[in-house]
Design an enzyme around this catalytic site. Structure first.
Site, short mmCIF file in Angstrom:
data_model
loop_
_atom_site.label_atom_id
_atom_site.label_comp_id
_atom_site.label_asym_id
_atom_site.label_seq_id
_atom_site.Cartn_x
_atom_site.Cartn_y
_atom_site.Cartn_z
N ALA A 1 39.67 31.46 40.26
CA ALA A 1 40.64 30.89 41.19
C ALA A 1 41.86 31.82 41.34
CB ALA A 1 41.08 29.51 40.71
N VAL A 2 42.28 32.42 40.23
CA VAL A 2 43.41 33.34 40.28
C VAL A 2 43.04 34.60 41.06
CG1 VAL A 2 44.89 34.83 38.86
CG2 VAL A 2 44.41 32.48 38.13
N THR A 3 41.81 35.09 40.85
CA THR A 3 41.35 36.28 41.57
C THR A 3 41.34 36.04 43.07
OG1 THR A 3 39.92 36.91 39.71
CG2 THR A 3 39.46 37.93 41.83
N ASP B 1 43.97 37.70 35.87
CA ASP B 1 42.66 37.06 35.80
C ASP B 1 41.81 37.62 34.67
OD1 ASP B 1 42.44 39.52 36.97
OD2 ASP B 1 41.21 38.88 38.66
N ASP C 1 39.12 43.27 45.23
CA ASP C 1 40.09 44.37 45.21
C ASP C 1 39.95 45.24 46.46
OD1 ASP C 1 41.32 43.68 42.87
OD2 ASP C 1 40.26 45.14 41.62
#
Length: 210
Positions: free
Chosen positions: A29-31, A68, A90
């Site tokens: 979720a953070v990624t 993350d 990324d």
């Protein structure tokens, strides 16, 4: 170049990672959230001329890129899926940053050297995608291609700092030169990786024939 800073940021994010994990937030979720936010900032602020604010906020989220990973290690969720997701997203955020810079040059064509800046930013966008692809393909064929001049964080910092300061009076020519050098560094890295993989595969083939 900024490897030590990255290590320090990982230590800094440890209590934040603990806090988020305790509340049920997953590393994935953070990624995903970080990628969405950086992409929105890059494509919303940079092309419209909010260079300093855009570069500042993107830089903050870039420094949080290791959060993350810290969360995954602390929760025991490290694995190929997380690495795949992080690496793939990324590429999205990196592309958005250089696309935003490219669009700024296109929309502000009256700026000095805007045409050169557009070309340099596009070169960074394209070559910046080829660099990690070359490494991934090398690993897929059983080789290693971790060589290179500048890492991902280095490229982002070196691109964002002059971009932000252009709004504060830094000559556009400085930004164009930096982007040009980054494009050259990326090209050199691609050539290094191709040569490295060819050498490894040739050596392996010669050994198999012996």
């Amino acid at each position: 170049m900024f490897g030590r800073l990255r290590g320090a940021m990982q230590r800094f994010w440890t209590p934040v990672a603990t806090f988020l994990l305790a509340r049920g937030v997953s590393p994935d979720a953070v990624t995903i959230t970080g990628t969405v936010v950086v992409t929105a900032l890059a494509l919303g602020l940079l092309p419209t001329g909010h260079l300093f604010l855009g570069a500042l906020l993107i830089g903050v989220f870039a420094l949080a890129d290791s959060l993350d990973g810290v969360m995954a290690r602390r929760s025991g969720r490290t694995g190929p899926w997380g690495a795949f997701l992080d690496s793939t997203l990324d590429r999205v955020s990196d592309g958005a940053v250089f696309a935003g810079i490219t669009l700024w040059f296109v929309l502000h064509h009256e700026e000095p050297y805007a045409a050169w800046g557009t070309g340099a930013a596009l070169a960074c966008l394209v070559l910046g995608s080829v660099v990690p692809y070359a490494r991934a393909r090398a690993e897929a064929v059983g080789a290693s291609a971790s060589v290179g001049i500048a890492e991902r964080t280095d490229r982002l910092v070196l691109a964002l700092v002059p971009t932000g300061f252009v709004q504060l009076g830094l000559p556009v020519a400085v930004l164009v030169v930096v982007l040009g050098l980054l494009a050259v560094a990326s090209l050199v890295t691609v050539v290094q990786r191709v040569a490295t993989v060819r050498r490894q595969l040739t050596t392996a083939a010669d050994g198999a024939e012996a």
